[in-house]
Design a protein around this motif. Structure first.
Motif, PDB file in Angstrom:
ATOM      1  N   VAL A  25       3.793   3.983   6.232  1.00  0.00           N
ATOM      2  CA  VAL A  25       3.519   4.197   4.810  1.00  0.00           C
ATOM      3  C   VAL A  25       3.654   5.669   4.446  1.00  0.00           C
ATOM      4  CG1 VAL A  25       1.818   3.951   2.963  1.00  0.00           C
ATOM      5  CG2 VAL A  25       2.004   2.201   4.739  1.00  0.00           C
ATOM      6  N   GLY A  26       2.959   6.523   5.166  1.00  0.00           N
ATOM      7  CA  GLY A  26       2.993   7.949   4.875  1.00  0.00           C
ATOM      8  C   GLY A  26       1.887   8.687   5.590  1.00  0.00           C
ATOM      9  N   GLU A  27       1.793  10.003   5.316  1.00  0.00           N
ATOM     10  CA  GLU A  27       0.826  10.864   5.994  1.00  0.00           C
ATOM     11  C   GLU A  27      -0.387  11.108   5.114  1.00  0.00           C
ATOM     12  OE1 GLU A  27      -1.200  14.623   6.474  1.00  0.00           O
ATOM     13  OE2 GLU A  27       0.341  14.284   4.949  1.00  0.00           O
ATOM     14  N   LEU A  28      -1.561  11.094   5.732  1.00  0.00           N
ATOM     15  CA  LEU A  28      -2.811  11.339   5.029  1.00  0.00           C
ATOM     16  C   LEU A  28      -3.713  12.147   5.946  1.00  0.00           C
ATOM     17  CD1 LEU A  28      -4.438  10.702   2.421  1.00  0.00           C
ATOM     18  CD2 LEU A  28      -5.342   8.709   3.601  1.00  0.00           C
ATOM     19  N   ASN A  29      -3.857  13.446   5.636  1.00  0.00           N
ATOM     20  CA  ASN A  29      -4.707  14.335   6.424  1.00  0.00           C
ATOM     21  C   ASN A  29      -4.305  14.320   7.906  1.00  0.00           C
ATOM     22  OD1 ASN A  29      -6.724  16.226   6.809  1.00  0.00           O
ATOM     23  ND2 ASN A  29      -8.333  14.689   7.077  1.00  0.00           N
ATOM     24  N   ASN A  30      -3.002  14.493   8.150  1.00  0.00           N
ATOM     25  CA  ASN A  30      -2.439  14.531   9.503  1.00  0.00           C
ATOM     26  C   ASN A  30      -2.532  13.202  10.238  1.00  0.00           C
ATOM     27  OD1 ASN A  30      -1.728  17.300   9.348  1.00  0.00           O
ATOM     28  ND2 ASN A  30      -3.839  17.884   9.874  1.00  0.00           N
ATOM     29  N   LEU A  31      -2.825  12.138   9.533  1.00  0.00           N
ATOM     30  CA  LEU A  31      -2.829  10.795  10.105  1.00  0.00           C
ATOM     31  C   LEU A  31      -1.719   9.981   9.436  1.00  0.00           C
ATOM     32  CD1 LEU A  31      -6.663  10.028  10.153  1.00  0.00           C
ATOM     33  CD2 LEU A  31      -5.236  10.699  12.091  1.00  0.00           C
ATOM     34  N   MET A  32      -0.986   9.208  10.232  1.00  0.00           N
ATOM     35  CA  MET A  32       0.110   8.402   9.717  1.00  0.00           C
ATOM     36  C   MET A  32      -0.378   6.970   9.503  1.00  0.00           C
ATOM     37  SD  MET A  32       2.210  10.841   9.674  1.00  0.00           S
ATOM     38  CE  MET A  32       3.676   9.974   9.119  1.00  0.00           C
ATOM     39  N   ILE A  72       0.855  -1.180   0.000  1.00  0.00           N
ATOM     40  CA  ILE A  72       0.000   0.000   0.000  1.00  0.00           C
ATOM     41  C   ILE A  72       0.893   1.232   0.000  1.00  0.00           C
ATOM     42  CG2 ILE A  72      -0.200   0.072   2.517  1.00  0.00           C
ATOM     43  CD1 ILE A  72      -3.110   1.034   2.097  1.00  0.00           C
ATOM     44  N   SER A  73       0.447   2.283  -0.673  1.00  0.00           N
ATOM     45  CA  SER A  73       1.258   3.487  -0.801  1.00  0.00           C
ATOM     46  C   SER A  73       0.356   4.714  -0.828  1.00  0.00           C
ATOM     47  CB  SER A  73       2.109   3.421  -2.078  1.00  0.00           C
ATOM     48  OG  SER A  73       2.851   4.595  -2.268  1.00  0.00           O
ATOM     49  N   ILE A  74       0.942   5.875  -0.473  1.00  0.00           N
ATOM     50  CA  ILE A  74       0.221   7.153  -0.519  1.00  0.00           C
ATOM     51  C   ILE A  74       1.002   8.096  -1.421  1.00  0.00           C
ATOM     52  CG2 ILE A  74      -0.571   9.140   0.792  1.00  0.00           C
ATOM     53  CD1 ILE A  74      -0.903   7.347   3.204  1.00  0.00           C
ATOM     54  N   ILE A  75       0.342   8.640  -2.436  1.00  0.00           N
ATOM     55  CA  ILE A  75       0.984   9.572  -3.367  1.00  0.00           C
ATOM     56  C   ILE A  75       0.152  10.849  -3.441  1.00  0.00           C
ATOM     57  CG2 ILE A  75       2.017   7.709  -4.726  1.00  0.00           C
ATOM     58  CD1 ILE A  75      -0.200   8.142  -6.801  1.00  0.00           C
ATOM     59  N   THR A  76       0.738  11.885  -3.980  1.00  0.00           N
ATOM     60  CA  THR A  76      -0.014  13.113  -4.221  1.00  0.00           C
ATOM     61  C   THR A  76      -0.834  12.962  -5.505  1.00  0.00           C
ATOM     62  OG1 THR A  76       1.773  14.140  -5.494  1.00  0.00           O
ATOM     63  CG2 THR A  76       1.795  14.451  -3.102  1.00  0.00           C
ATOM     64  N   ARG A 127      -1.593  12.785  15.327  1.00  0.00           N
ATOM     65  CA  ARG A 127      -0.640  13.866  15.140  1.00  0.00           C
ATOM     66  C   ARG A 127       0.561  13.696  16.072  1.00  0.00           C
ATOM     67  NH1 ARG A 127      -5.673  16.429  15.261  1.00  0.00           N
ATOM     68  NH2 ARG A 127      -6.271  17.481  13.331  1.00  0.00           N
ATOM     69  N   GLY A 128       1.731  14.011  15.555  1.00  0.00           N
ATOM     70  CA  GLY A 128       2.943  13.945  16.365  1.00  0.00           C
ATOM     71  C   GLY A 128       3.582  12.581  16.419  1.00  0.00           C
ATOM     72  N   SER A 129       2.915  11.548  15.877  1.00  0.00           N
ATOM     73  CA  SER A 129       3.487  10.195  15.885  1.00  0.00           C
ATOM     74  C   SER A 129       4.401  10.032  14.683  1.00  0.00           C
ATOM     75  CB  SER A 129       2.373   9.143  15.855  1.00  0.00           C
ATOM     76  OG  SER A 129       1.523   9.291  16.973  1.00  0.00           O
ATOM     77  N   LYS A 130       5.632   9.689  14.944  1.00  0.00           N
ATOM     78  CA  LYS A 130       6.603   9.524  13.868  1.00  0.00           C
ATOM     79  C   LYS A 130       7.149   8.108  13.774  1.00  0.00           C
ATOM     80  CE  LYS A 130       8.155  14.346  14.028  1.00  0.00           C
ATOM     81  NZ  LYS A 130       9.329  15.246  14.178  1.00  0.00           N
ATOM     82  N   LYS A 131       7.107   7.374  14.860  1.00  0.00           N
ATOM     83  CA  LYS A 131       7.637   6.021  14.879  1.00  0.00           C
ATOM     84  C   LYS A 131       6.492   5.025  14.975  1.00  0.00           C
ATOM     85  CE  LYS A 131      10.991   3.057  17.239  1.00  0.00           C
ATOM     86  NZ  LYS A 131      11.955   2.950  18.365  1.00  0.00           N
ATOM     87  N   PRO A 132       6.404   4.065  14.053  1.00  0.00           N
ATOM     88  CA  PRO A 132       5.295   3.106  14.100  1.00  0.00           C
ATOM     89  C   PRO A 132       5.476   2.116  15.250  1.00  0.00           C
ATOM     90  CG  PRO A 132       6.835   2.499  12.365  1.00  0.00           C
ATOM     91  CD  PRO A 132       7.300   3.828  12.901  1.00  0.00           C
ATOM     92  N   PRO A 133       4.413   1.463  15.682  1.00  0.00           N
ATOM     93  CA  PRO A 133       4.532   0.433  16.725  1.00  0.00           C
ATOM     94  C   PRO A 133       5.393  -0.726  16.240  1.00  0.00           C
ATOM     95  CG  PRO A 133       2.237   1.088  16.387  1.00  0.00           C
ATOM     96  CD  PRO A 133       3.024   1.681  15.267  1.00  0.00           C
ATOM     97  N   GLN A 134       5.861  -1.513  17.174  1.00  0.00           N
ATOM     98  CA  GLN A 134       6.706  -2.660  16.828  1.00  0.00           C
ATOM     99  C   GLN A 134       5.944  -3.640  15.934  1.00  0.00           C
ATOM    100  OE1 GLN A 134       8.269  -4.721  20.213  1.00  0.00           O
ATOM    101  NE2 GLN A 134       9.512  -6.123  19.016  1.00  0.00           N
ATOM    102  N   GLY A 135       6.580  -4.056  14.857  1.00  0.00           N
ATOM    103  CA  GLY A 135       5.955  -4.975  13.923  1.00  0.00           C
ATOM    104  C   GLY A 135       5.214  -4.301  12.792  1.00  0.00           C
ATOM    105  N   TYR A 136       5.157  -2.964  12.793  1.00  0.00           N
ATOM    106  CA  TYR A 136       4.440  -2.211  11.771  1.00  0.00           C
ATOM    107  C   TYR A 136       5.423  -1.397  10.930  1.00  0.00           C
ATOM    108  CZ  TYR A 136       0.014  -3.305  14.075  1.00  0.00           C
ATOM    109  OH  TYR A 136      -1.064  -3.952  14.602  1.00  0.00           O
ATOM    110  N   LEU A 180      -4.071  -2.709   8.973  1.00  0.00           N
ATOM    111  CA  LEU A 180      -3.792  -1.306   8.687  1.00  0.00           C
ATOM    112  C   LEU A 180      -4.210  -0.483   9.894  1.00  0.00           C
ATOM    113  CD1 LEU A 180      -5.113  -0.984   5.007  1.00  0.00           C
ATOM    114  CD2 LEU A 180      -2.738  -1.219   5.747  1.00  0.00           C
ATOM    115  N   ILE A 181      -3.370   0.488  10.282  1.00  0.00           N
ATOM    116  CA  ILE A 181      -3.683   1.343  11.419  1.00  0.00           C
ATOM    117  C   ILE A 181      -3.326   2.785  11.063  1.00  0.00           C
ATOM    118  CG2 ILE A 181      -3.290  -0.489  13.106  1.00  0.00           C
ATOM    119  CD1 ILE A 181      -0.603   0.927  13.760  1.00  0.00           C
ATOM    120  N   PHE A 182      -3.904   3.714  11.824  1.00  0.00           N
ATOM    121  CA  PHE A 182      -3.554   5.124  11.716  1.00  0.00           C
ATOM    122  C   PHE A 182      -3.022   5.609  13.058  1.00  0.00           C
ATOM    123  CE2 PHE A 182      -6.670   4.851   8.242  1.00  0.00           C
ATOM    124  CZ  PHE A 182      -5.948   5.470   7.230  1.00  0.00           C
ATOM    125  N   MET A 183      -1.969   6.399  13.020  1.00  0.00           N
ATOM    126  CA  MET A 183      -1.454   7.050  14.220  1.00  0.00           C
ATOM    127  C   MET A 183      -1.761   8.538  14.134  1.00  0.00           C
ATOM    128  SD  MET A 183       2.142   5.143  15.008  1.00  0.00           S
ATOM    129  CE  MET A 183       2.964   5.942  13.637  1.00  0.00           C
TER     130      MET A 183
END
Length: 302
Positions: A146-153, A80-84, A134-143, A129-132
């Motif tokens: 992908v990228g940012e989408l409307n301030n959600l990671m 899965i990927s996020i592009i402009t 605002r302010g989250s930069k490091k994914p949980p262990q095992g994840y 698939l999960i969303f983190m």
């Protein structure tokens, strides 16, 4: 029990591959069999992919996923990927451009791209698939992030593909082990006794002085011979008491190596011939055949 129905544990279903991904505008319009991702991973924020509407009608977008055991011919999500909106869609990917329920634009400014692959030609797939927030930069262990989408990671979890038969087999083995454990509690001896004293080959179980001597090899006792049971390879000291004497469950059984197994020792005397190494050139010289006679015969017959 005995009904033939395979029961799946919740953790096993979570590891099933994702077989469907859609975006909906109404959180109540999630397709049947799908799960809506309506909150961030830490449950502190709403996972709205649009999130605006300060004035007028509020616009919402939610991601929905479907998991299932892989079936022959069915595709699973492998990337899965996020592009402009201005970027080109990566090769092999498709886009989630419209909502499933209203056929409106799914996301703004950015596009979600997904890649599918037949389950028979891959050993792993995305299982979650999960969303983190605002302010989250490091994914949980095992994840993987992908990228940012409307301030959600957006992050995903990759898992090995498990078939229904593999899970059923695992549960069957686990159930059998549990049954054996329950059975051992009802036996007069343990299934895995501690070894503290061994028998010598050709001897029977030890017996207490003053009691009847054990029967010799090749003769079976017409009744159990009273003796004390050893903790060797058989059950521990839990027999039954008759006339004040403890009788072992394996009384009169000789402990010795079978004659069939003893005959295998003669195989040690077999001499394996040494195979001489041959190079490619040696093989060509020894086995190469040019078909000269056949070619001459063919030419003469013509």
């Amino acid at each position: 029990m005995g009904s033939g129905v395979t029961v799946m544990k919740h953790s096993e279903m979570e590891d099933w591959p994702i077989i469907g991904v859609v975006v909906v505008a109404d959180i109540n319009k999630c397709p049947a069999g799908f799960t809506t991702i309506d909150r961030t991973y830490d449950r502190t924020e709403e996972a709205d992919l649009w999130r605006d509407g300060l004035f007028g009608r509020r616009v919402c977008r939610y991601l929905c996923v479907q998991r299932s055991a892989p079936q022959p011919g069915r595709e699973v999500l492998v990337d899965i990927s996020i592009i402009t909106e201005k970027e080109q869609v990566p090769a092999g990917f498709t886009t989630l451009e419209l909502t499933h329920d209203t056929r409106e634009k799914a996301t703004k400014k950015k596009v979600i791209c997904v890649r599918w692959m037949n389950a028979s030609i891959t050993t792993s797939a995305l299982s979650e698939l999960i969303f983190m927030g605002r302010g989250s930069k490091k994914p949980p262990q095992g994840y993987t992030l992908v990228g940012e989408l409307n301030n959600l990671m957006l992050c995903y979890k990759m898992s090995p593909i498990k078939t229904v038969s593999a899970i059923s087999s695992h549960n069957s083995v686990e159930s059998s082990l549990n049954n054996m454990s329950n059975l051992s509690n009802n036996l007069p001896y343990a299934l895995h006794p501690a070894t503290t004293q061994g028998y010598t080959q050709g001897q029977s179980a030890p017996y207490t002085q003053g009691q009847s001597a054990p029967y010799t090899q090749g003769h079976s006792a017409p009744y159990p011979v009273p003796r004390q049971l050893s903790h060797a390879f058989g059950p521990p000291e839990r027999g039954y008491t008759s006339l004040g004497v403890t009788v072992a469950p394996l009384s009169g059984v000789p402990w010795q190596l079978s004659s069939k197994l003893q005959a295998l020792s003669s195989l040690k005397q077999i001499q394996i011939p040494t195979i001489r190494y041959k190079s490619y050139k040696d093989i060509e010289n020894e086995y190469c055949y040019q078909f000269d006679v056949e070619r001459t015969a063919k030419a003469n017959s013509g």
